[in-house]
Design an enzyme around this catalytic site. Structure first.
Site, mmCIF file in Angstrom:
data_model
loop_
_atom_site.group_PDB
_atom_site.id
_atom_site.type_symbol
_atom_site.label_atom_id
_atom_site.label_comp_id
_atom_site.label_asym_id
_atom_site.label_seq_id
_atom_site.Cartn_x
_atom_site.Cartn_y
_atom_site.Cartn_z
ATOM 1 C CE LYS A 236 -23.516 0.858 -2.906
ATOM 2 N NZ LYS A 236 -24.595 1.816 -2.560
ATOM 3 C CB SER B 156 -4.826 -2.444 4.713
ATOM 4 O OG SER B 156 -4.607 -3.531 5.583
ATOM 5 C CE1 TYR C 287 -2.714 -1.507 2.236
ATOM 6 C CE2 TYR C 287 -2.706 0.666 3.241
ATOM 7 C CZ TYR C 287 -2.235 -0.634 3.188
ATOM 8 O OH TYR C 287 -1.297 -1.057 4.087
#
Length: 126
Positions: free
Chosen positions: A9, A25, A58
């Protein structure tokens, strides 16, 4: 049994770019990708602290040392420059891996600099 657990994270990363006309992305400073263990092209969840948006994209590698957090393509509509984001990656772990599992957590300050890192989220007090 397998469990989906938090792998990594970036907490309150600051959006530096929101580029609609870029192949989708999220570009993340290469140093932070390496520190967090998030891999190129890995699926990530992004939670925008400032507007409540939550979306999947992503990760792609951004310039090392640049502090870049660039939300690209259609997702750029969900984050503005300066927004604070929580960027998470999850992984599937076997029962035998769970006791030793520790996520990699990078905490950012209000300026978008890395403040500190941890392997655990503090217990929330009542």
């Amino acid at each position: 049994m397998q469990s989906i657990m938090l792998k990594a994270k970036l907490h309150r990363a600051v959006t530096t770019h929101a580029v609609i006309d870029y192949e989708g992305s999220c570009a993340i400073d290469s140093d932070w990708l390496d520190m967090s263990g998030i891999r190129d092209n890995e699926q990530i969840q992004i939670y925008n602290v400032d507007n409540g948006e939550r979306f999947t994209t992503y990760a792609i590698r951004g310039e090392a040392g640049s502090k870049i957090i660039s939300v690209n393509g259609a997702a750029a509509h969900k984050a503005a420059v300066g927004d604070r984001l929580i960027i998470c990656a999850y992984a599937i772990y076997d029962e035998s891996e769970l006791d030793a599992h520790q996520p990699r957590i990078l905490y950012m300050d209000a300026n978008g600099d890395l403040s500190h890192s941890s392997h655990a989220i503090p217990v929330q007090l009542a």
